[in-house]
Design an enzyme around this catalytic site. Sequence first.
Site: not given
Length: 311
Positions: A25, A107, A206
């Site tokens: 994302p 985030c 990631n």
Amino acid sequence: MGYSGRRQSLLQLFEDKPRVNVCAPMVRYSKGAFREVLRDYNVDIAYTPMILADVFKSSEFARQDYTTNDKDCPVVVQFAAHDPVDLAHAAQIVAPFADGIDLNCGCPQKWAYKEKIGAYLSDRPEIVHEMVRAVKAAVNTPCSVKIRKHPTDPHQTIELVRRAQMMGVDWITVHGRTRHQKSTEPVDYEIIRLVKETVDVPVLANGGIFDVADAEIMYEKTGVDGVMSARGLLQNPALFAGYKHTPLDCVEKYVNRALAYGTPTSILHHHLMYMMESQMSSVERRSFNCLSSVPAIVDHLEQYYNIRCTL
């Protein structure tokens, strides 16, 4: 939002393919035209930019920012939330138009932490537990969480994924850096490996994936089921197809699809700056960076690279 047919089972994809390539994302960038191009270059799953669940469930205008079609498959819609009811409501609205729903627990932005979303949840497994439970009760769409390495205590990371698995999460993505670390710092392969060994569901890794060699190292060190790239794919959408730099046919595909989908000029321009940075001289980069209209961008690409807009 667009096409509402369920197109591919993500769970079946994880079963059928031992190594899954995923687009992360990315705020502003991982939108429809870009996601569609990625699928021509060995990307198996693409995520939307992070969407605020409370705004999405309350605002028809906000919901217009997510569009999809039958070529955008499979797509995972990522939400940021701190309230289970908001998240479940947003999940119900988007479920007919998505192949998976993800909860952002990683985030690192300061504003997100203050809003009690994203990495704020990294040491609050009980909240994640409740939100995953709410989504699983509300929809049948596969559900995942995306987390980061805890800043100080790896046991908190492990507790978080255990709680998520207890509530039926279908896969987990782990970023191997804390919210305080810079993107230039090394990824912690060990915490990713520990997550993989702790849970029974598929795990995606990631962080630090810029070419297929980086992906191979990640697989060797962690044993994960797939790798996720963000900046690597921005710079080279064809990286999972083995290209060292963005091929010109990829640039041409993106330009034409972006214009067809009405992509804002600033986003089109930024994508192209990322894609072509390694191919431009410093003089050309300075000139290209000053372009401010679609006709100017299209003219530059045709003059310098014989890239044509077919619209």
